[in-house]
Enzyme design. Sequence first.
Site, short mmCIF file in Angstrom:
data_model
loop_
_atom_site.label_atom_id
_atom_site.label_comp_id
_atom_site.label_asym_id
_atom_site.label_seq_id
_atom_site.Cartn_x
_atom_site.Cartn_y
_atom_site.Cartn_z
N HIS A 15 48.69 32.98 -11.90
CA HIS A 15 47.05 33.66 -11.15
C HIS A 15 46.00 33.96 -11.79
CE1 HIS A 15 45.27 36.21 -8.07
NE2 HIS A 15 44.51 37.30 -9.52
N THR B 194 49.50 39.65 -4.55
CA THR B 194 50.23 40.34 -4.81
C THR B 194 50.75 41.37 -3.58
OG1 THR B 194 47.23 40.37 -4.17
CG2 THR B 194 48.13 42.65 -4.51
N GLY C 40 47.01 38.44 1.73
CA GLY C 40 46.40 38.86 1.97
C GLY C 40 46.98 41.02 1.80
N GLU D 252 45.73 43.57 1.35
CA GLU D 252 45.06 44.19 -0.57
C GLU D 252 43.78 45.01 0.21
OE1 GLU D 252 43.38 41.60 -3.08
OE2 GLU D 252 44.88 40.84 -2.90
N ARG E 192 37.21 31.15 -11.43
CA ARG E 192 36.36 32.78 -10.56
C ARG E 192 35.33 33.68 -11.39
NH1 ARG E 192 41.12 35.56 -9.11
NH2 ARG E 192 39.56 36.94 -8.96
N HIS F 261 49.08 30.64 0.95
CA HIS F 261 49.60 31.44 1.33
C HIS F 261 50.56 31.11 2.65
CE1 HIS F 261 48.83 34.13 -1.99
NE2 HIS F 261 47.51 33.62 -2.23
N ASP G 131 43.70 28.35 -1.96
CA ASP G 131 43.93 29.30 -1.52
C ASP G 131 44.09 29.60 0.10
OD1 ASP G 131 44.70 32.00 -2.12
OD2 ASP G 131 42.51 32.74 -3.33
#
Length: 387
Positions: A197, A101, A70, A72, A229, A65, A285
Site C-alpha cells: 500500500h 489500516t 474502514g 479510520e 493517488r 476489503h 479497493d
Amino acid sequence: MSITIIKNADLYAPESLGLNNLLICHDKITSISKESIELPSSIEHEVIDLAGDKLVPGFIDAHAHITGGGGEAGFATQVPVLPISEFTSAGVTTVVGLLGTDDTTRSMENLISRVYGLREEGMSAYCWSGGYHYPPRSLMETAKQDMVFVEPVIGIGEFAISDHRSSQPSYEEVIRLASEAHVAGLMTGKAGIVHFHLGDGERKLELLERAIKETEIPARVFNATHVNRNKALFDHACELNKLGAYIDITAFPESFNKHGYHAYQAIELAVKRDLSLNQITISSDGGGCLPEFDACGKLEHMAFGKAQILPDTLASLIREGHSLSLALSFITSNVAELLKFSHKGRIEKNRDADLVVLDANYQVKHVMALGKWHKRDGEMSIKGTFA
Ligand code: ZN
C-alpha cells in the site's frame, strides 16, 4: 454436472477472437469452436444464444476489503461485510481479500473465514496475509507460514509504506518480508509477492526501488498499489515498471481522486510513456472507506469503495479510445499472470468458466462464475446468504 452451450459469442480472450461457440461442463470451459456445438437432447444441458454480444473473462480484483475495511475515523466507520453480489454483479468472479489500516480489530481468522464464505456462495476468493503494519497480522506465527500452510493465502499485503498510517518499516524489514514472500511462493507455486500500500508520503517508492536495485529478489515480488493517488508517485511508479515491477492502479471514484490520476488517465500516460502494459493491473479497493470532506476539512459523508468501479473503468477506457482487449487485460489476464492463477484470467479451453457478457454500452449483462450463472439480463440469481 451442469452443462451449458454458449452460442454466437463475440469472444475476447481478452484478445479479440470473433464469433465463437463454447461448451461449459461443470466449472470448466471444455471447448471453444467456430463450428456449432450440439449435444443430444438425452444429455441435460442449457443453450444460450448471445447473438453477437461480447463475451469476456470474469474480472479479477486483487485488492478488496471483503470483511469490510474502514474504521479510520472511529469505530462507527467500520464498513460492514460485503455480500458476494457486490462483486459478482460487477463481473468480478475472483477476489483477493485483505486487511488494511485496521489490522487490530480485524483479523486473519475473520478474513480467511470470509474467503471460505464467498467460495461457499460460488465465487473464487483468496487473500493476502497481514495488513498495513509490521510484523504482519498473520494467522500462524508468520506470514510466510500462512502462505505455505494456508491454501487461500497467496502473498503478503496490503503492507503500508510512505504513509502516516504505516508502521514506518525499515529497509531491512521490507526486504525481509519480500524474501519470505518470494521463498514461500517458490515452495507453493503461489504468487509469492508483497502487495505494498502506498500513501502520499514524500519517500514514494524509494524503499522498493532500492530493494530492486540492491537485492537478488525479483522485481515482480515488489507490487505497489494506489500508485495513481498522486502525480509524483505515479511518475515514480512508471520508473519502477521500467525496472520490471508490476504496478497496480486503484480505480478511485470520480469525485475522490483530486490530487492524482483516474485509472483511465494513468493508463493513458502508461501508453504514452511506453511502459510494459502487461505489467499493469487495476483493482477496486472495494470495501475500503472513502471519507468525503467539505472545504473546511470537516467530514461530510462516509462512503466505501465498490467493485462496480471496475466495469465503469472499462467503459471509460473504451470511451478514451483504447481497445477492449487492452482495457480488459488490466483486470483479467495481467492480474492472473501476476498472481499465478493459471486457471483464471483468460477464456481458454480447460480454464475456469468465469465469464462476463457485456451489453452494447459495456455494462455487465450476464455473469457466470465457476460454470454457474450469477447474473442474467442484469438480474442477480445468486445474491448471497443475507443479501
Ligand atoms: Zn490501501
